[in-house]
Design a protein around this motif. Structure first.
Motif, PDB file in Angstrom:
ATOM      1  N   ALA A   1      58.286   9.364  19.755  1.00 28.06           N
ATOM      2  CA  ALA A   1      58.750  10.724  20.050  1.00 28.06           C
ATOM      3  C   ALA A   1      58.985  11.513  18.763  1.00 28.06           C
ATOM      4  O   ALA A   1      58.646  12.703  18.674  1.00 28.06           O
ATOM      5  CB  ALA A   1      60.027  10.666  20.880  1.00 28.06           C
ATOM      6  N   ALA A   2      59.546  10.862  17.761  1.00 27.59           N
ATOM      7  CA  ALA A   2      59.788  11.534  16.481  1.00 27.59           C
ATOM      8  C   ALA A   2      58.466  11.902  15.811  1.00 27.59           C
ATOM      9  O   ALA A   2      58.339  12.975  15.216  1.00 27.59           O
ATOM     10  CB  ALA A   2      60.613  10.641  15.565  1.00 27.59           C
ATOM     11  N   CYS A   3      57.474  11.012  15.912  1.00 34.43           N
ATOM     12  CA  CYS A   3      56.161  11.287  15.331  1.00 34.43           C
ATOM     13  C   CYS A   3      55.492  12.461  16.032  1.00 34.43           C
ATOM     14  O   CYS A   3      54.813  13.278  15.401  1.00 34.43           O
ATOM     15  CB  CYS A   3      55.273  10.045  15.411  1.00 34.43           C
ATOM     16  N   LYS A   4      55.690  12.553  17.332  1.00 36.58           N
ATOM     17  CA  LYS A   4      55.137  13.668  18.094  1.00 36.58           C
ATOM     18  C   LYS A   4      55.753  14.984  17.618  1.00 36.58           C
ATOM     19  O   LYS A   4      55.058  16.003  17.484  1.00 36.58           O
ATOM     20  CB  LYS A   4      55.403  13.463  19.584  1.00 36.58           C
ATOM     21  N   GLN A   5      57.055  14.979  17.347  1.00 37.19           N
ATOM     22  CA  GLN A   5      57.727  16.179  16.846  1.00 37.19           C
ATOM     23  C   GLN A   5      57.207  16.547  15.452  1.00 37.19           C
ATOM     24  O   GLN A   5      57.039  17.737  15.131  1.00 37.19           O
ATOM     25  CB  GLN A   5      59.228  15.950  16.812  1.00 37.19           C
ATOM     26  N   LEU A   6      56.950  15.537  14.619  1.00 37.99           N
ATOM     27  CA  LEU A   6      56.421  15.802  13.283  1.00 37.99           C
ATOM     28  C   LEU A   6      55.049  16.461  13.360  1.00 37.99           C
ATOM     29  O   LEU A   6      54.763  17.427  12.640  1.00 37.99           O
ATOM     30  CB  LEU A   6      56.316  14.487  12.491  1.00 37.99           C
ATOM     31  N   ALA A   7      54.197  15.957  14.225  1.00 34.77           N
ATOM     32  CA  ALA A   7      52.859  16.539  14.383  1.00 34.77           C
ATOM     33  C   ALA A   7      52.949  17.967  14.905  1.00 34.77           C
ATOM     34  O   ALA A   7      52.192  18.850  14.478  1.00 34.77           O
ATOM     35  CB  ALA A   7      52.014  15.675  15.315  1.00 34.77           C
ATOM     36  N   SER A   8      53.885  18.202  15.812  1.00 33.10           N
ATOM     37  CA  SER A   8      54.073  19.545  16.358  1.00 33.10           C
ATOM     38  C   SER A   8      54.530  20.510  15.268  1.00 33.10           C
ATOM     39  O   SER A   8      54.054  21.650  15.183  1.00 33.10           O
ATOM     40  CB  SER A   8      55.093  19.508  17.498  1.00 33.10           C
ATOM     41  N   SER A   9      55.439  20.062  14.413  1.00 30.52           N
ATOM     42  CA  SER A   9      55.905  20.891  13.308  1.00 30.52           C
ATOM     43  C   SER A   9      54.765  21.196  12.341  1.00 30.52           C
ATOM     44  O   SER A   9      54.631  22.322  11.854  1.00 30.52           O
ATOM     45  CB  SER A   9      57.035  20.169  12.566  1.00 30.52           C
ATOM     46  N   ALA A  10      53.931  20.194  12.092  1.00 35.45           N
ATOM     47  CA  ALA A  10      52.782  20.389  11.206  1.00 35.45           C
ATOM     48  C   ALA A  10      51.813  21.404  11.794  1.00 35.45           C
ATOM     49  O   ALA A  10      51.255  22.249  11.084  1.00 35.45           O
ATOM     50  CB  ALA A  10      52.076  19.057  10.976  1.00 35.45           C
ATOM     51  N   ARG A  11      51.620  21.343  13.115  1.00 37.37           N
ATOM     52  CA  ARG A  11      50.727  22.288  13.793  1.00 37.37           C
ATOM     53  C   ARG A  11      51.224  23.721  13.612  1.00 37.37           C
ATOM     54  O   ARG A  11      50.441  24.651  13.438  1.00 37.37           O
ATOM     55  CB  ARG A  11      50.636  21.944  15.276  1.00 37.37           C
ATOM     56  N   ARG A  12      52.534  23.886  13.673  1.00 32.87           N
ATOM     57  CA  ARG A  12      53.094  25.230  13.484  1.00 32.87           C
ATOM     58  C   ARG A  12      52.832  25.730  12.063  1.00 32.87           C
ATOM     59  O   ARG A  12      52.606  26.924  11.844  1.00 32.87           O
ATOM     60  CB  ARG A  12      54.600  25.220  13.782  1.00 32.87           C
ATOM     61  N   ARG A  13      52.856  24.826  11.107  1.00 30.86           N
ATOM     62  CA  ARG A  13      52.549  25.222   9.729  1.00 30.86           C
ATOM     63  C   ARG A  13      51.105  25.709   9.624  1.00 30.86           C
ATOM     64  O   ARG A  13      50.819  26.695   8.931  1.00 30.86           O
ATOM     65  CB  ARG A  13      52.767  24.044   8.769  1.00 30.86           C
ATOM     66  N   VAL A  14      50.202  25.012  10.292  1.00 29.64           N
ATOM     67  CA  VAL A  14      48.795  25.418  10.270  1.00 29.64           C
ATOM     68  C   VAL A  14      48.642  26.797  10.903  1.00 29.64           C
ATOM     69  O   VAL A  14      47.966  27.684  10.375  1.00 29.64           O
ATOM     70  CB  VAL A  14      47.912  24.386  11.003  1.00 29.64           C
ATOM     71  N   SER A  15      49.283  26.971  12.058  1.00 32.73           N
ATOM     72  CA  SER A  15      49.173  28.256  12.772  1.00 32.73           C
ATOM     73  C   SER A  15      49.768  29.404  11.972  1.00 32.73           C
ATOM     74  O   SER A  15      49.279  30.540  12.036  1.00 32.73           O
ATOM     75  CB  SER A  15      49.874  28.154  14.130  1.00 32.73           C
ATOM     76  N   ALA A  16      50.847  29.117  11.228  1.00 31.31           N
ATOM     77  CA  ALA A  16      51.530  30.174  10.487  1.00 31.31           C
ATOM     78  C   ALA A  16      50.963  30.399   9.088  1.00 31.31           C
ATOM     79  O   ALA A  16      51.395  31.307   8.387  1.00 31.31           O
ATOM     80  CB  ALA A  16      53.022  29.836  10.379  1.00 31.31           C
ATOM     81  N   ALA A  17      49.995  29.550   8.695  1.00 30.76           N
ATOM     82  CA  ALA A  17      49.455  29.648   7.336  1.00 30.76           C
ATOM     83  C   ALA A  17      48.801  30.998   7.101  1.00 30.76           C
ATOM     84  O   ALA A  17      48.211  31.584   8.003  1.00 30.76           O
ATOM     85  CB  ALA A  17      48.444  28.542   7.104  1.00 30.76           C
ATOM     86  N   GLU A  18      48.926  31.483   5.889  1.00 32.75           N
ATOM     87  CA  GLU A  18      48.284  32.748   5.549  1.00 32.75           C
ATOM     88  C   GLU A  18      46.782  32.596   5.707  1.00 32.75           C
ATOM     89  O   GLU A  18      46.191  31.645   5.234  1.00 32.75           O
ATOM     90  CB  GLU A  18      48.622  33.133   4.100  1.00 32.75           C
TER      91      GLU A  18
END
Length: 298
Positions: free
Chosen positions: A149-166
């Motif tokens: 579950a923690a790993c799933k949250q980490l991947a989700s956070s990483a996805r948000r970084r990709v989406s928010a990237a300039e």
């Protein structure tokens, strides 16, 4: 199954592990070192222990992932002392030996690798293993020493970084036609060779950013150059100060790029990203330590 049979099975895992390592570390040299270390640990196991391991490939993936996680942690400290900007090692489109094993898809595009650099080590491992290589979170948990579950949250956070990237093109890079990219890069080359500032300004996004990596070993601007007009002026000034360079079009990490050669030796590799029909990002790698795979590309 005997030890020799098991060892024969793992020989074919090396290419996959190199692919994982390069995406995790952004360095082919460090990826190869991590994979070699994983194999060394495998062969250090007693024969009977190796026979007990049901999936040697999964074991090697877990160990390689843990090694890369450690490297990422120490790399953050090293990069704080790095002279200027740190960029991933660029890969040519056709090389031999280790780099030949790396699959050049959108997940190794320079824009994507630069976004991966913004993630925490744990986020990067979770995201790359799950979103790029489709490993289940239960296996990623073994690498990170956390719950699924923690790993799933980490991947989700990483996805948000990709989406928010300039630069939204990072997330949709695969949809940008390669032919269109190649034409823009060709226009940059022609204008650069001709010292035509106006033509460069026309092909560059007004908000474009150029980042260079010399590593303190060769001359390179230490901070990003922002704005199409400033980048154009800088590029022409640099060309004037470095006569005798030959510019050639070459794939860089699977996408159209430019390479500068002096006396047939690659001294600079430039990768590009595009948005709305113009060049939006330029990444220039000049650090000789990162140009090893380009030997013989002249």
């Amino acid at each position: 199954m005997g030890v020799e049979a098991v060892d024969g099975r793992i020989a074919g895992e090396r290419g996959r592990l190199i692919n994982i390592g390069y995406r995790l570390l952004g360095s082919l040299v460090e990826a190869e070192d991590a994979v070699q270390e994983a194999y060394a640990r495998w062969y250090a196991l007693p024969g009977a222990r190796r026979e007990e391991i049901a999936s040697p490939g999964a074991w090697l993936t877990t160990v390689t992932g843990r090694i890369c996680l450690d490297v990422l942690g120490s790399a953050r400290v090293r990069r704080e002392r790095y002279v200027g900007a740190w960029l991933p090692e660029p890969l040519p489109g056709c090389v031999g030996d280790v780099a030949d094993a790396v699959v050049l898809d959108e997940s190794v595009g320079m824009a994507f690798l630069v976004v991966l650099e913004t993630m925490t080590p744990a986020e990067r491992v979770a995201f790359v293993l799950h979103d790029v290589f489709r490993y289940p979170f239960a296996e990623i948990a073994e690498v990170l020493g956390r719950t699924a579950a923690a790993c799933k949250q980490l991947a989700s956070s990483a996805r948000r970084r990709v989406s928010a990237a300039e630069g939204a093109s990072v997330a949709k890079g695969a949809s940008v036609a390669v032919d269109g990219r190649a034409e823009l890069v060709r226009r940059v080359k022609t204008a650069w060779e001709g010292g035509d500032v106006a033509a460069l300004v026309a092909v560059l996004d007004p908000a474009a950013v150029m980042t260079a990596d010399g590593g303190g070993m060769v001359g390179a601007v230490l901070r990003p150059v922002e704005g199409g007009a400033r980048i154009a002026q800088y590029m022409v000034a640099i060309a004037d100060m470095a006569p005798g360079l030959e510019l050639v079009e070459r794939p860089v990490n699977g996408l159209p790029g430019l390479v500068a050669l002096r006396d047939g030796v690659v001294v600079t590799v430039a990768a590009f990203d595009v948005a709305d029909g113009r060049v939006s990002r330029i990444w220039v790698v000049r650090n000789p330590a990162k140009l090893g795979p380009w030997a013989g590309e002249g």
